[in-house]
Design an enzyme around this catalytic site. Structure first.
Site, mmCIF file in Angstrom:
data_model
loop_
_atom_site.group_PDB
_atom_site.id
_atom_site.type_symbol
_atom_site.label_atom_id
_atom_site.label_comp_id
_atom_site.label_asym_id
_atom_site.label_seq_id
_atom_site.Cartn_x
_atom_site.Cartn_y
_atom_site.Cartn_z
ATOM 1 N N SER A 80 0.846 -1.195 0.000
ATOM 2 C CA SER A 80 0.000 0.000 0.000
ATOM 3 C C SER A 80 0.878 1.239 0.000
ATOM 4 C CB SER A 80 -0.898 -0.002 1.232
ATOM 5 O OG SER A 80 -0.115 0.221 2.384
ATOM 6 N N LYS A 81 0.223 2.371 -0.048
ATOM 7 C CA LYS A 81 0.947 3.632 -0.220
ATOM 8 C C LYS A 81 2.003 3.896 0.836
ATOM 9 C CE LYS A 81 -2.490 6.064 -2.927
ATOM 10 N NZ LYS A 81 -3.641 5.157 -2.646
#
Length: 494
Positions: A254-255
């Site tokens: 994820s980011k």
RNA sequence: GUCUCCUUCGUCUAGUGGUUAGGACAUAGGGUUUUCAUCCCUACAACGCGGGUUCGAUCCCCGCAGGAGAUGCCA
């Protein structure tokens, strides 16, 4: 039988590494088997849908060079390929299921469902999920709800007895007791849109999809999908669940792990070859030793059997290595055009580059090629050309093993050798030898001569090679900067 | 909580009932080199644990542990 596979993303965000890998695997599998690769847009979530995401999907596949045989824009015999345009279809099939007694209308409010959920959690109930409150409503009860204007959803009637098994190419048989399958999942939402499960099964069947390659997070709903195929009386396709792509900490990528959208990577100056090559290798390998694969090669040698079961951690450093490799392998012309936007963004060259600027960019390619991990690195590598901030600190000119006195002499005499040599049209190698001779004479290391010259010209101890820098700066600028550097050292020496 | 899946160097992976368990990235050191980088060489480093089966298990079987995913009117 012709192989037909699909990539079916939901346009609710930018295309990310995991999704793109799924697309790639499907695409390569289709190509390697002479089949068809279908793109289908699953835009049934009206809350999260965005036009930007849809555009990003097209842009990303375009950039990677993944062409779809059937899908939006290009069309095909089983269109439309955008689910929101197939709206009526899903309702029809869902209602058929209700008629057959395999599904039913449910009038429960989201609030009630939430309450049930909370109670189950609080009581640590073994049974989790919908309590089948509306599973057996009488006609009168239904009529009453309808009178109240409540828009129902349609739920699948999942058997409570027995179990359901499906076969996965990688995992083998996966069995789940029916009582553990999500109890009576919603097929058609109250807004009339289908959920993933319904739309997915109907479209895969109608579009003649033969193999489903999708992320492992779908394994738990595999049995549910089988139940749906059975309810419709359809034959399910071959399943192959792909290992997930994780971040450094083993959690779903994820980011917070760094860039995850392909757009990000593209913006930073990653080449599509590098993304394709590396991303494919997270979860797939040919023989354990071949690492470099072109898209064309993968279109030939990709085998479903070589996909791994274990989730893979995405290694940004290895991606960098691949990108550096592909930059070095890149044609000069192409690299120049890739570099141009970064130089424009930095304000180094104009939006409409002149012939001179274009020529300068071409000259930059060679020296920069070996030194870039990402194309945007060109900005720092070439900064000295466009922003002249002379180094005033004398210490910077002094190389290791040298001193201020020798440095001054080296710069003064080295500059003369350099300029007169160049003006006389001597070979660079010859000039270099003369500079090396000078270092010997001064009793310092070779770098003791080169460093002050390089610092004078490039304003940094870390720079492109000397003669490359001179070629880029031009003779006049070279003389100017050398003269100025001598001045700086001289002034301090008094 | 329940269900499902996974488990070889730090990471991506190869591989076998008997191997010095191979490669790549990363890391460390060295070489080439005017710095940086490229390139070359070397080093480091793994079969999760416990039981079986077997003459012999990293490999086969069973437990365990650990990790991940699912459990939504999201996909």
């Amino acid at each position: 039988m012709e192989v037909r596979v699909r990539y079916a993303p939901s346009p609710t965000g930018l295309q990310h590494i995991g999704g793109v890998r799924t697309a790639l695997y499907n695409y390569f599998f289709a190509k390697a088997n002479g089949g068809k690769f279908i793109l289908r847009v699953e835009d049934t979530d009206r809350e999260r849908y965005s036009d930007e995401s849809l555009q990003d999907l097209y842009d990303t596949l375009d950039w990677l060079g993944i062409e779809w045989d059937e899908g939006p824009v290009v069309g095909g015999p089983f269109g439309p390929y955008i689910q929101s345009e197939r709206f009526e279809l899903y309702r029809k099939y869902a209602e058929q299921l209700v008629k057959d007694g395999k599904a039913y209308y449910c009038y429960c409010s989201p609030e009630r469902l939430e309450k049930v959920r909370q109670e189950q959690i609080a009581s640590k109930s073994e049974y989790q999920g919908y309590d089948r409150h509306c599973a057996n409503l009488t006609d009168e009860e239904r009529a009453e709800y309808e009178r109240q204007g409540i828009k129902p959803v349609i739920r699948l009637r999942v058997p409570t007895e027995g179990s359901t098994t499906f076969h996965d190419v990688l995992m083998g048989d996966i069995t789940r007791r029916n009582r553990d399958v999500s109890p009576d999942p919603i097929l058609l939402k109250s807004d009339g849109f289908p959920t993933y499960h319904l739309a997915n099964v109907i479209d895969d069947h109608l579009m003649g999809v033969t193999h489903i390659m999708r992320a492992q997070e779908w394994i738990p709903s595999g049995p549910l999908h089988i139940l749906l195929y059975k309810a419709f009386g359809w034959e399910p396709p071959v399943y192959c669940h792909l290992p997930m792509v994780m971040g450094k900490d083993g959690q779903k990528l994820s980011k917070r792990h760094g860039s995850t959208s392909v757009r990000d990577f593209r913006t930073k100056g990653y080449l599509p070859e590098a993304i394709i090559n590396y991303v494919t290798l997270v979860g797939w390998s040919l023989d354990g030793s071949t690492e470099i694969f072109s898209k064309q090669e993968l279109e030939k040698c990709f085998r479903m059997e070589n996909i791994h079961k274990k989730p893979g951690i995405f290694d940004y450093k290895k991606l960098d290595w691949f990108n550096g490799y592909y930059i070095r392998a890149c044609e000069d012309e192409r690299l120049a055009s890739l570099m141009t936007p970064y130089l424009q963004e930095a304000g180094f060259i104009s939006k409409e580059p002149s012939e001179d600027e274009k020529a300068l960019v071409m000259k930059l390619v060679g020296p920069c090629k070996e030194r870039m991990k990402v194309v945007s690195d060109v900005v720092e590598l070439s900064r000295f050309l466009f922003e002249d901030k002379p180094v005033e600190d004398v210490g910077v000119y002094v190389a290791k093993g040298s001193d201020e006195e020798s440095t001054f002499k080296a710069l003064e005499r080295g500059s003369k050798i350099l300029i007169s040599g160049l003006e006389a049209g001597k070979e660079e190698q010859e000039i270099e030898e003369e500079l090396v001779a000078l270092s010997k004479e001064l009793g310092i290391k070779v770098n003791g001569v080169f460093q002050p010259i390089r610092v004078g010209l490039t304003n940094s101890t870390v720079s492109l090679p000397l003669f490359d820098s001179i070629r880029l700066l031009g003779m006049d600028e070279t003389k100017r900067r050398l003269g100025r550097a001598i001045g700086i050292l001289e002034a301090i020496h008094g």
